[in-house]
Scaffold this active site. Structure first.
Site: not given
Length: 333
Positions: A121-123, A141, A174
Site C-alpha cells: 500500500i502506498c510507499t 505508488t 496508490a
C-alpha cells in the site's frame, strides 16, 4: 506456527515508521471476512507474551475494527512467523528513501521466494524495491512518490496514475483509498465478486474499482463534465446494445469530446469499460444464480453464449463454468 484451520493467513508487516492508517485499512478489510486470519508482524515493540501465545493470525473482525490508527503499532507476531503467511501486506511508511532494517527486507525476499502473495500500500512498494524483488516488475505508488521511486530504482517499471497494479503475485497500490481497492481486489480473487461487494458495503466503501482507474483526474475539468451519470445509465442498461455514440448522446457531448473525457475519468476506452462492466455483472450472476450461460449472456449484453465465453475467458483467464465451479453458491440448472 501455521494456522490451525483452513483460513488464509494475512500478515500485516509493521515496518519502522509505518502509517497506522494503512495498517488499519488492511486489518479492517481483511478482518471483515471469516476466511482470513489477520495479525500484525514485526520485531520492534513486540510483546513477547503475545508473540508466543495463541494462534499466529488471531485478529477477529471485532479486533480489526478497533485498530487505533492514532497510536503506535505494536506487532503481536514476530518476523519469524512471517514464513507461515499466505498474504503479506506491506503498509506505507514515512520517509521511504530512508533504509529499512535488513531483517525486514530478508523476510520480504523469503515471502516472495516461497510464493506468498504480497500487497504493498502506498510507499510500502519502496520496501519491496529495497529488498530486490521488483526487478523487471510493473508497479505503482502514490502519485507524489512515483518520480522518487523511478529515480531510486530505474530497473522497475513505475506505472503512473493507476489505483493499483498487479504483476504476478505482487500487487502495489496508490494511497490509502487505493489500498482499500487493492485489499478488496484480493478478496474478489479469493472469494468472488459478491463477497467483495458485501465486504465493501460493510466498510461503507464503493465496490472495488478497476486497477486501471486513475488516482486523480485533471482538476481543471469542470464538475459538470463528470460522466458518472452516463456510467450509471450504462450499468442500469447493461443488457441492451451499448455503443460509444449512445453514451455520447446520453452525456450530451460530441463523440470525440466524450471519448477524451471518458478515458480521463476511467483510464480506459469506453467500450473496454463496458466490457468490464458486463464481465462484472456476469461474475455476480455466476456466483449467486443458477441461470444458464445463455441467459447470463443475454442479461449482460454479450448476445450469444459463444461471445460471452470468449470475452469472459479473455478478461478473467477462466471459462464461465470454471468460474462458477470455483465461486458459485449454487450449481447451474
Amino acid at each position: 506456527m501455521p494456522s490451525r484451520d483452513d483460513r488464509t493467513v494475512v500478515a500485516i508487516l509493521a515496518v519502522p515508521r509505518v502509517y497506522a492508517l494503512d495498517v488499519g485499512i488492511a486489518a479492517n478489510v481483511f478482518g471483515r471476512h471469516p476466511g482470513y486470519r489477520v495479525s500484525v508482524y514485526g520485531d520492534h515493540g513486540l510483546d513477547a507474551a503475545d508473540a508466543s501465545s495463541g494462534d499466529p493470525s488471531d485478529m477477529t473482525p471485532d479486533r480489526a475494527r478497533h485498530v487505533d490508527v492514532a497510536a503506535d503499532i505494536r506487532p503481536t507476531r514476530s518476523l519469524a512467523d512471517l514464513r507461515y503467511a499466505d498474504i503479506v501486506v506491506v503498509p506505507g511508511y514515512e520517509n521511504p528513501h530512508l533504509p529499512i532494517p535488513g531483517e525486514y527486507l530478508e523476510a520480504l525476499r523469503n515471502s516472495v521466494g516461497r510464493g506468498a502473495r504480497v500487497v504493498a500500500i502506498c510507499t510500502g512498494v519502496f520496501a519491496l524495491a529495497a529488498g530486490g524483488v521488483l526487478k523487471g516488475k510493473s508497479v505503482t505508488t502514490h502519485w507524489r512518490h512515483t518520480g522518487e521511486l523511478r529515480s531510486m530504482y530505474p530497473e522497475i517499471d513505475v506505472v503512473e496514475n493507476r489505483l493499483f497494479v498487479e504483476d504476478g503475485a505482487i500487487l502495489t497500490s496508490a494511497g490509502a483509498g487505493a489500498g482499500m481497492d487493492a485489499c478488496l481486489h484480493v478478496i474478489q480473487s479469493d472469494f468472488g465478486t459478491a463477497v467483495a461487494d458485501d465486504v465493501a458495503k460493510d466498510v461503507v466503501y464503493p465496490a472495488v474499482r478497476g486497477a486501471n482507474e486513475p488516482q486523480y483526474t485533471d482538476t481543471l475539468t469542470p464538475t459538470r463534465a463528470s460522466l458518472r451519470a452516463t456510467r450509471e445509465w450504462v450499468i442500469e442498461n447493461i443488457g441492451s446494445s451499448i455503443t460509444v455514440q449512445r453514451m455520447a448522446d446520453h452525456s450530451l457531448l460530441s463523440r470525440r469530446t466524450f471519448i477524451r473525457r471518458f478515458v480521463s475519468e476511467t483510464g480506459m476506452p469506453p467500450m473496454h469499460w463496458v466490457a468490464r462492466q458486463r464481465v462484472l455483472g456476469a461474475r455476480r450472476l455466476l456466483e449467486d444464480s443458477d441461470w444458464s450461460v445463455e441467459r447470463i449472456a443475454g442479461a449482460t449484453g454479450f448476445g450469444t453464449a459463444a461471445n460471452f465465453r470468449t470475452v469472459f475467458r479473455r478478461e478473467t483467464g477462466v471459462t464461465p463454468s470454471a468460474y462458477r465451479k470455483a465461486h458459485g453458491a449454487v450449481d447451474a440448472a
